[in-house]
Design a protein around this motif. Structure first.
Motif, PDB file in Angstrom:
ATOM      1  N   CYS A  81       0.830  -1.202   0.000  1.00 24.27           N
ATOM      2  CA  CYS A  81       0.000   0.000   0.000  1.00 24.27           C
ATOM      3  C   CYS A  81       0.868   1.258   0.000  1.00 24.27           C
ATOM      4  O   CYS A  81       0.632   2.193  -0.780  1.00 24.27           O
ATOM      5  N   LYS A  84       2.497   2.020  -3.385  1.00 28.31           N
ATOM      6  CA  LYS A  84       1.603   2.614  -4.385  1.00 28.31           C
ATOM      7  C   LYS A  84       1.549   4.131  -4.238  1.00 28.31           C
ATOM      8  O   LYS A  84       1.597   4.870  -5.226  1.00 28.31           O
ATOM      9  N   MET A 105      -6.499   7.526  -5.578  1.00 29.54           N
ATOM     10  CA  MET A 105      -6.009   6.285  -4.992  1.00 29.54           C
ATOM     11  C   MET A 105      -6.572   6.090  -3.585  1.00 29.54           C
ATOM     12  O   MET A 105      -6.919   4.970  -3.192  1.00 29.54           O
ATOM     13  N   THR A 109      -8.614   2.636  -3.326  1.00 34.08           N
ATOM     14  CA  THR A 109      -8.220   1.498  -2.499  1.00 34.08           C
ATOM     15  C   THR A 109      -9.221   1.267  -1.379  1.00 34.08           C
ATOM     16  O   THR A 109      -9.396   0.143  -0.903  1.00 34.08           O
ATOM     17  N   GLN A 112     -11.710  -0.949  -3.294  1.00 35.47           N
ATOM     18  CA  GLN A 112     -11.141  -2.195  -3.806  1.00 35.47           C
ATOM     19  C   GLN A 112     -10.619  -3.106  -2.695  1.00 35.47           C
ATOM     20  O   GLN A 112     -10.742  -4.333  -2.774  1.00 35.47           O
ATOM     21  N   ASP A 113     -10.032  -2.512  -1.672  1.00 33.32           N
ATOM     22  CA  ASP A 113      -9.405  -3.297  -0.601  1.00 33.32           C
ATOM     23  C   ASP A 113     -10.081  -3.047   0.742  1.00 33.32           C
ATOM     24  O   ASP A 113      -9.426  -3.035   1.791  1.00 33.32           O
TER      25      ASP A 113
END
Length: 209
Positions: A81, A84, A105, A109, A112-113
């Motif tokens: 993480c 990124k 981002m 994220t 997505q996560d």
């Protein structure tokens, strides 16, 4: 024992340690999503084994208990993480680009996560009750704070300004927004998440003088 023989033994020992650590990392990454779905309270090595391709014996050989596995799994995810976000900082050529890509981002994220971030907050909450986690949580939290500060410092530089706050304050400000957005994401409250996303660029501007 000769120096040459001792060096050979030391080299073999280091290689064995490296292989053991590499296997721990592999297992932690492979079971990360299972951990994230189950959460701390409902997780045991046996349950993780039942939900993954690895036997309970294998997991128990490399990890003393579920706490050991969870810490290693979160540590590996945080490394990815942070990398990124560092790439966003490295590629930005203007303040607006850095801010916009960071916001994208940040919320990308989050969606997505989501379960992986939930696992991190679960672990951090557990550290308030279990001393076992505290040193690792503080270390991981420190890496996250450093990552945020690199973003804010670079943004200030591109704006020809200076950070308006300390690294710790900048981190808890953005982390608070993220945790609130994550909660509303799981609640299904898309309107609040969208509102927080719309406000984030202004918050970033406030962190730079």
């Amino acid at each position: 024992m000769t120096d040459v023989a001792q060096r050979k033994l030391d080299k073999i020992a280091r290689r064995q340690v490296d292989k053991f650590d590499a296997r721990r990392t592999e297992l932690a990454v492979a079971t990360l999503h299972t951990l994230a779905e189950l959460g701390y309270a409902r997780t045991s090595l046996r349950e993780i084994a039942q939900n993954s391709e690895f036997s309970h014996g294998v997991l128990h050989y490399y990890f003393t208990d579920k706490r050991d596995l969870i810490v290693e799994a979160v540590r590996q995810y945080e490394r990815v993480c942070v990398t990124k976000y560092d790439e966003v900082v490295a590629h930005a050529t203007s303040a607006d680009q850095l801010r916009d890509e960071f916001v994208a981002m940040f919320f990308g994220t989050l969606v997505q996560d989501a379960t992986l971030h939930r696992l991190w907050y679960d672990l951090r909450d557990q550290s308030l009750y279990e001393e076992y986690f505290r040193a690792d949580v503080l270390e991981i939290d420190g890496h996250r704070e450093d990552m945020v500060w690199r973003v804010i410092s670079r943004y200030a530089e591109l704006r020809e300004g200076t950070p308006a706050t300390s690294p710790g304050t900048a981190y808890v400000t953005l982390d608070g927004i993220f945790q609130r957005a994550l909660l509303h994401h799981f609640t299904g409250n898309a309107e609040t998440v969208a509102s927080l996303r719309a406000e984030l660029p202004g918050v970033i501007d406030l962190l730079v003088a």
